[in-house]
Scaffold this active site. Structure first.
Site, PDB file in Angstrom:
ATOM      1  N   ASP A  90       1.252  -1.120   0.209  1.00 27.77           N
ATOM      2  CA  ASP A  90      -0.134  -0.050   0.227  1.00 27.77           C
ATOM      3  C   ASP A  90       0.637   1.319  -0.268  1.00 27.77           C
ATOM      4  OD1 ASP A  90      -3.206   1.187  -0.318  1.00 27.77           O
ATOM      5  OD2 ASP A  90      -2.816   0.960   1.868  1.00 27.77           O
ATOM      6  N   HIS A  97      -3.891  13.664   0.090  1.00 30.74           N
ATOM      7  CA  HIS A  97      -4.378  12.908   1.378  1.00 30.74           C
ATOM      8  C   HIS A  97      -2.505  13.527   2.362  1.00 30.74           C
ATOM      9  CE1 HIS A  97      -5.294   9.823   4.231  1.00 30.74           C
ATOM     10  NE2 HIS A  97      -4.270   8.700   3.531  1.00 30.74           N
ATOM     11  N   GLU A 162     -11.020   3.790   3.080  1.00 23.11           N
ATOM     12  CA  GLU A 162      -9.579   5.146   2.466  1.00 23.11           C
ATOM     13  C   GLU A 162     -10.066   4.764   0.763  1.00 23.11           C
ATOM     14  OE1 GLU A 162      -5.639   3.976   3.841  1.00 23.11           O
ATOM     15  OE2 GLU A 162      -6.131   6.250   5.159  1.00 23.11           O
ATOM     16  N   GLU A 164      -9.434   3.785  -2.480  1.00 24.63           N
ATOM     17  CA  GLU A 164      -7.870   4.009  -3.449  1.00 24.63           C
ATOM     18  C   GLU A 164      -8.195   3.334  -4.762  1.00 24.63           C
ATOM     19  OE1 GLU A 164      -4.630   2.162  -0.980  1.00 24.63           O
ATOM     20  OE2 GLU A 164      -5.068   2.942   0.653  1.00 24.63           O
ATOM     21  N   ASP A 196      -9.598   0.799   2.070  1.00 19.19           N
ATOM     22  CA  ASP A 196      -8.113   0.303   2.941  1.00 19.19           C
ATOM     23  C   ASP A 196      -8.996   0.879   4.040  1.00 19.19           C
ATOM     24  OD1 ASP A 196      -5.492  -0.152   4.317  1.00 19.19           O
ATOM     25  OD2 ASP A 196      -4.968   2.029   3.947  1.00 19.19           O
ATOM     26  N   ARG A 200      -8.716   3.295  12.711  1.00 15.88           N
ATOM     27  CA  ARG A 200      -7.305   4.766  13.742  1.00 15.88           C
ATOM     28  C   ARG A 200      -6.924   4.447  14.757  1.00 15.88           C
ATOM     29  NH1 ARG A 200      -6.031   6.260   8.464  1.00 15.88           N
ATOM     30  NH2 ARG A 200      -8.003   6.803   7.536  1.00 15.88           N
ATOM     31  N   GLN A 203      -4.567   2.478  14.725  1.00 15.73           N
ATOM     32  CA  GLN A 203      -3.332   2.939  14.481  1.00 15.73           C
ATOM     33  C   GLN A 203      -2.833   4.148  15.023  1.00 15.73           C
ATOM     34  OE1 GLN A 203      -3.901   3.876  10.129  1.00 15.73           O
ATOM     35  NE2 GLN A 203      -2.496   4.907   9.176  1.00 15.73           N
ATOM     36  N   LYS A 216      -4.735  -1.987  10.080  1.00 17.45           N
ATOM     37  CA  LYS A 216      -4.953  -2.040   8.783  1.00 17.45           C
ATOM     38  C   LYS A 216      -5.426  -3.243   7.983  1.00 17.45           C
ATOM     39  CE  LYS A 216      -3.126   1.998   7.436  1.00 17.45           C
ATOM     40  NZ  LYS A 216      -4.088   3.076   6.343  1.00 17.45           N
ATOM     41  N   THR A 220      -9.429  -5.430   3.922  1.00 20.34           N
ATOM     42  CA  THR A 220      -8.881  -4.824   2.549  1.00 20.34           C
ATOM     43  C   THR A 220      -9.882  -4.928   1.338  1.00 20.34           C
ATOM     44  OG1 THR A 220      -6.365  -4.520   2.931  1.00 20.34           O
ATOM     45  CG2 THR A 220      -7.119  -3.974   0.732  1.00 20.34           C
ATOM     46  N   GLU A 320      -9.570  12.842   7.291  1.00 23.16           N
ATOM     47  CA  GLU A 320      -9.704  14.282   6.659  1.00 23.16           C
ATOM     48  C   GLU A 320     -11.135  14.689   6.303  1.00 23.16           C
ATOM     49  OE1 GLU A 320      -7.430  12.119   2.934  1.00 23.16           O
ATOM     50  OE2 GLU A 320      -7.226  13.914   2.380  1.00 23.16           O
TER      51      GLU A 320
END
Lengths: 369, 369
Positions: A90, A97, A162, A164, A196, A200, A203, A216, A220, A320
């Site tokens: 990844d 971002h 996420e 992607e 993804d 958080r 993380q 993560k 996925t 975000e």
């Protein structure tokens, strides 16, 4: 022009198919002048390993074929994970971002990490948990820190997505022989949409010093359809020159795919990023991945990293979109979201012109245990 | 009691064998009351997937068998990578190693990262570049920073090794269902020695924010023989209680394998760590890896991280042995080493009592290109 996937009719073995409207064309049932074994398979890997000449021949033969006898309504089939994933890497290739993350968590520093404009930052993810669209997203459990004191254990409270793009490798490479940036596209079979999923809170606690791990690795999701890079060739767009210019092994006129992307949460589109908002091209990502001699295998999956654009409505993750939870989103029913709640459904979509990426859908289920 | 591997005689297909002194016993040529397909294979994966009951039956049948007719001299065979590696995860489980790294690079802070005593820190590595002992170690090229200014590109100048143990997963698990720490050993088939070759200069530059990538992904070497965990069962030793006590999902009386390890550089033993110098047990590593619901596959490889003990001569990598290059090693021929030079040969060995791990050998070749 057609996306490829793997389907199964009840009681039959999985086979490779091509999407045609509301149907899938069973490629193993057509005479395409290729060995039938390429298509009577539970993954695209055999076809992908053949390389660009075969890919072009198949596409051409398919376009010329009478597909009617081989059409199966999508309603009659299950769609499986199209690729047997080898290594999954990844990246972190959108400057918008990465800079947003920097502004949130390192407000006094340069928003971009010091190495960010010199190399496509990336890390290896878990291949065993790459799943096809529609797979339930069970809220993971793990360690997080709340307030003072040591870590707590429990269900993730800050579950994010996420948006992607994913590049799928067809042609393998040899250990010890880097793939030059100018040859990268010869190895790439196609493009998928990728979610993804990210915990958080897990993380924040785990990622220093060795990067994201359990935050993560639980899931996925990718689309059931792989769009050949050849179909996207007319939709490559040049990007602004990179500054500073990257080292020679990464040097090319930077480009991206002009894909319109869509992030839907509970039936409502909450962001519309574009595939052109990447800083590092797929070719640069692949060249960096192999510059040390690391070999590619058929089925390698490269994630672009969250695709975010400059605008507020172009941000590809809730971190975000809600500025780390400080600016909740208000949905049409009046409810608000900072991160994902149980029952929420996320759908990613994308395409350009007649090219449609397969959607990536996932509904959040409560943590187990 | 026997280690398993995969061998090939010239002109024949690869097969599963058991080590017996200077010979390998061709398991596909013995009548072990198991399907021959388990052994007429290019990897141990089919056997490993069967689970502990089969593993025990095979070991028992092998011990009782007349192996003479199935013995092939090791000199007549090539040894192949024994495992088809699914996901590769590398941990950081030796407190001595992690604290030494902390003292070198964060002298004013706690030597251990803040999360280190709460969870087994780990990250995913690249599976495609896990190779068998004897594979040449081509010096990787990549980006590094020297002095002021931007990064340079070239051959790695700080090439290192890391002496590790590797746990090989046999029995897969189900997505969404964590493997409890008390059940972890039921999934582990065996143990290998592992050399996590590391390009320190590439690592220093790339690893913030998402962890090591090209610094590690060029090559990881493992032994050709996998020692069954059952053979090591009598050699488990208890460790001091963990402080603070870990969260319940990691809670067990901590233990390690009492393996004497040896790091040889150019024919000279330069370090003798012990397998007992790990803080997190293999079971804890596996429980942490799956606590978020991530699934195991047959062939998953878990690296312990560099195994270092408290003494100077128990350090498992050159970074520690030379204190980041500031205290060069002097070899018997009077030459000195900070990091690996072209032509250097590294051999890892290990064992306890009658149990011998296979060696891991690698010679450094000059960078290409």
């Amino acid at each position: 022009m057609s996306a490829y996937g793997v389907f199964r009719r009840a009681g039959e073995a999985p086979r490779v198919g091509a999407r045609e409207g509301d149907a899938v064309v069973d490629l193993s049932a057509l005479d395409l002048d290729e060995p039938r074994e390429l298509f009577a398979r539970p993954s695209l890997n055999a076809l992908m390993a053949e390389g660009p000449a075969t890919w072009a021949r198949v596409a051409e033969a398919l376009a010329a074929a009478d597909t009617e006898p081989a059409r199966v309504p999508l309603a009659d089939v299950g769609l499986l994970l199209p690729v047997e994933v080898a290594d999954y890497v990844d990246f972190y290739s959108s400057a918008h971002h990465a800079a947003n993350v920097g502004r949130m968590f390192r407000p006094d520093d340069d928003p971009l990490p010091v190495n960010w404009r010199h190399l496509p930052v990336g890390y290896h993810g878990r291949s065993s948990t790459v799943v096809v669209t529609g797979t339930p997203v069970v809220r993971p459990r793990g360690q997080y820190v709340e307030g003072e004191g040591g870590p707590s254990f429990g269900a993730c409270r800050l579950l994010d997505l996420e948006l992607e793009l994913g590049w799928v490798v067809g042609v393998p490479s040899t250990l010890g022989e880097p793939v030059g940036v100018e040859h990268a596209l010869e190895h790439l079979f196609g493009v998928v949409l990728l979610n993804d999923w990210s915990a958080r809170d897990l993380q924040f606690w785990e990622m220093v010093p060795l990067g994201p791990f359990t935050a993560k690795s639980f899931l996925t999701s990718i689309s059931a359809w792989v769009v050949p890079t050849a179909d996207l060739e007319p939709h490559r767009v040049p990007l602004d020159p990179q500054e500073p210019p990257p080292l020679p092994y990464l040097h090319e006129a930077p480009w991206a795919y002009d894909l319109d992307l869509e992030l839907e949460l509970d039936g409502e589109v909450v962001a519309r990023p574009s595939g052109r908002h990447l800083y590092w091209s797929p070719a640069q990502q692949l060249a960096h991945l192999t510059v040390n001699g690391a070999s590619l295998r058929t089925g390698d999956l490269l994630g672009s990293g969250t695709v975010s654009g400059p605008g507020r409505e172009e941000r590809g993750c809730l971190l975000e979109l809600t500025w780390a939870g400080s600016e909740p989103l208000t949905l049409a029913d009046g409810s608000t979201r900072t991160f994902l709640e149980d029952g929420d459904e996320v759908v990613l979509r994308g395409g350009v012109g007649e090219v449609r990426l397969g959607e990536v859908r996932g509904r959040v289920e409560p943590a187990r245990g």
